[in-house]
Design an enzyme around this catalytic site. Structure first.
Site, PDB file in Angstrom:
ATOM      1  N   GLU A  52       2.791   0.954 -11.344  1.00  0.00           N
ATOM      2  CA  GLU A  52       4.221   0.763 -11.052  1.00  0.00           C
ATOM      3  C   GLU A  52       5.073   1.865 -11.680  1.00  0.00           C
ATOM      4  O   GLU A  52       6.218   1.643 -12.054  1.00  0.00           O
ATOM      5  CB  GLU A  52       4.699  -0.614 -11.545  1.00  0.00           C
ATOM      6  CG  GLU A  52       3.913  -1.788 -11.007  1.00  0.00           C
ATOM      7  CD  GLU A  52       4.078  -1.958  -9.510  1.00  0.00           C
ATOM      8  OE1 GLU A  52       5.175  -1.700  -9.000  1.00  0.00           O
ATOM      9  OE2 GLU A  52       3.100  -2.345  -8.856  1.00  0.00           O
TER      10      GLU A  52
ATOM     11  N   CYS B 186       0.845  -1.200   0.000  1.00  0.00           N
ATOM     12  CA  CYS B 186       0.000   0.000   0.000  1.00  0.00           C
ATOM     13  C   CYS B 186       0.878   1.246   0.000  1.00  0.00           C
ATOM     14  O   CYS B 186       1.426   1.623   1.034  1.00  0.00           O
ATOM     15  CB  CYS B 186      -0.908  -0.005   1.224  1.00  0.00           C
ATOM     16  SG  CYS B 186      -1.882  -1.527   1.418  1.00  0.00           S
TER      17      CYS B 186
END
Length: 408
Positions: A388, A128
């Site tokens: 990402e 997270c």
């Protein structure tokens, strides 16, 4: 140090065939169903656990392969099967990498096994980091961790978003601000153990692609974790913060950020996932072009189609080579002096979007229907220029590295 080679050894080829078989026989037949259901494919994950594919032992073996090629090889084969299901299988790995990148040996040994569970009690983990107002801009993170010295506990408050397995995971790895004055250098990572009060799932997102993978908000309300859940330990954190303060005063070199350390380590593997999606779409389009007859001959006999396929194959192979180079460099302890990890993720993600779009075009109207898998592959590929680290952020990292400018 292992020499760089493009040849897989016998053990790697054996693993590749094994994983490919699972992707072909188990993942692909279930792909359309779980994409439609938009639910975590627990039965498939459990099947992977039964054969040892979803296990700490398996991924540890691949992670410590001295050539560095086993992880990207496994990723490519799984995502060749289906990206949504594969991400449900490997999503725990990002949290595990977060612990490996920042944790002590004791923390690694304690928490990573709990992320996977066992065959009788399969578990997931979640990393997270992103927040509603802090995605690519990690310096804007607001989730706070405050140390309660009297109880030797950290108290976490905030909301995380875009968390794979968020809220349904047994173990959550949470990046939080411990020193707001230091910006992104004032972050640290924390383990939130199973069943910790105050952690809950917020909104579950209905997504364009990778729909079999659970993505949700994670809400932290006065979440208390033991001091031992600070990855790396408090002494190491205080030393790092002190160095950051000194360098901030002197304008010296940057100190590694906890979230960025995880992303740097994972980018080649994410690139390999994109290669797997692209390869699957290319193979589907190639087979279709060989068998689809128009004007009395297979459409692959037309240069317009054949050249498209030639470009697709060339770009896929180039992307794989960039991923393998970065993976080998990381395994060999060679620094990404030219942002080779970001290069691999950037190029592979862009290739996946392009190749899947071309595959749809080659299939024509059929490519636009759910009777054929390329439309799902195209939807799945879209995320690889976003998560990402977006393609724009990858280019920024590469450009600043080439210019010798610190990445903030």
């Amino acid at each position: 140090m292992s020499e760089f080679t493009f040849e897989l050894n016998e053990d790697q080829r054996s693993v590749q065939e094994w994983v490919h078989g699972f992707a072909a026989d188990v993942i692909r037949p279930a792909a359309a169903e779980w994409d439609e259901r938009e639910e975590t494919p627990w039965p498939v994950i459990q099947e992977a656990a039964k054969i040892g594919l979803y296990s700490l032992d398996f991924y540890a073996q691949q992670y410590f392969d001295p050539t560095g090629l086993s992880i990207p090889m496994v990723m490519e084969e799984l995502f060749w099967g289906d990206a949504g299901i594969a991400l449900s299988i490997v999503g725990t790995g990002l949290a595990a990498v977060g612990v490996l990148a920042n944790g002590t040996e004791e923390q690694i040994g304690t928490w990573i096994p709990q992320m996977y569970g066992d065959v009788d009690n399969v578990r997931l983990a979640a990393f997270c980091s992103s927040e509603p107002d802090a995605g690519s801009d990690v310096s804007a993170m607001r989730t706070r961790a405050v140390y309660d010295e009297a109880k030797d506990e950290w108290v976490l408050n905030g909301t995380k978003t875009w968390a794979t397995n968020g809220g349904i995971a047994a173990v959550h790895v949470v990046v939080a601000v411990v020193d707001p004055e230091l910006g992104s250098k004032g972050h640290a990572s924390f383990i939130v153990p199973p069943g910790t009060p105050g952690l809950s799932q917020g909104q579950k997102f209905k997504k364009h692609g990778i729909r079999a993978s659970h993505t949700a908000e994670v809400v932290l309300e006065d979440v208390r974790v033991p001091g031992s859940c600070l990855l790396g330990g408090r002494e190491k954190l205080q030393e790092r913060l002190a160095r950051s303060r000194e360098r901030a005063k002197s304008g010296g070199e940057r100190v590694k950020n906890a979230a960025m350390a995880t992303f740097e380590a994972s980018r080649p593997a994410v690139g390999a996932q994109a290669v797997g999606i692209a390869r699957a779409a290319y193979e589907t389009a190639l087979e279709y072009a060989k068998t689809r007859v128009q004007f009395g001959r297979p459409i692959i006999d037309n240069q317009g189609v054949a050249f498209q396929l030639a470009d697709m194959r060339t770009h896929i192979d180039a992307a794989r080579l960039l991923v393998w180079r970065a993976s080998w460099m990381a395994s060999a302890g060679k620094g990404f002096t030219s942002a080779e990890g970001s290069m691999s993720k950037l190029y592979a993600g862009e290739v996946a979007k392009d190749v899947t779009a071309r595959a749809m075009q080659i299939l024509g109207g059929n490519g636009f229907t759910r009777e054929y898998p390329v439309e799902r592959m195209h939807r799945d590929a879209a995320i690889y220029t976003i998560f990402e680290g977006t393609s724009e952020i990858q280019r920024l990292v590469i450009a600043r590295t080439l210019a010798g400018v610190p990445i903030r």
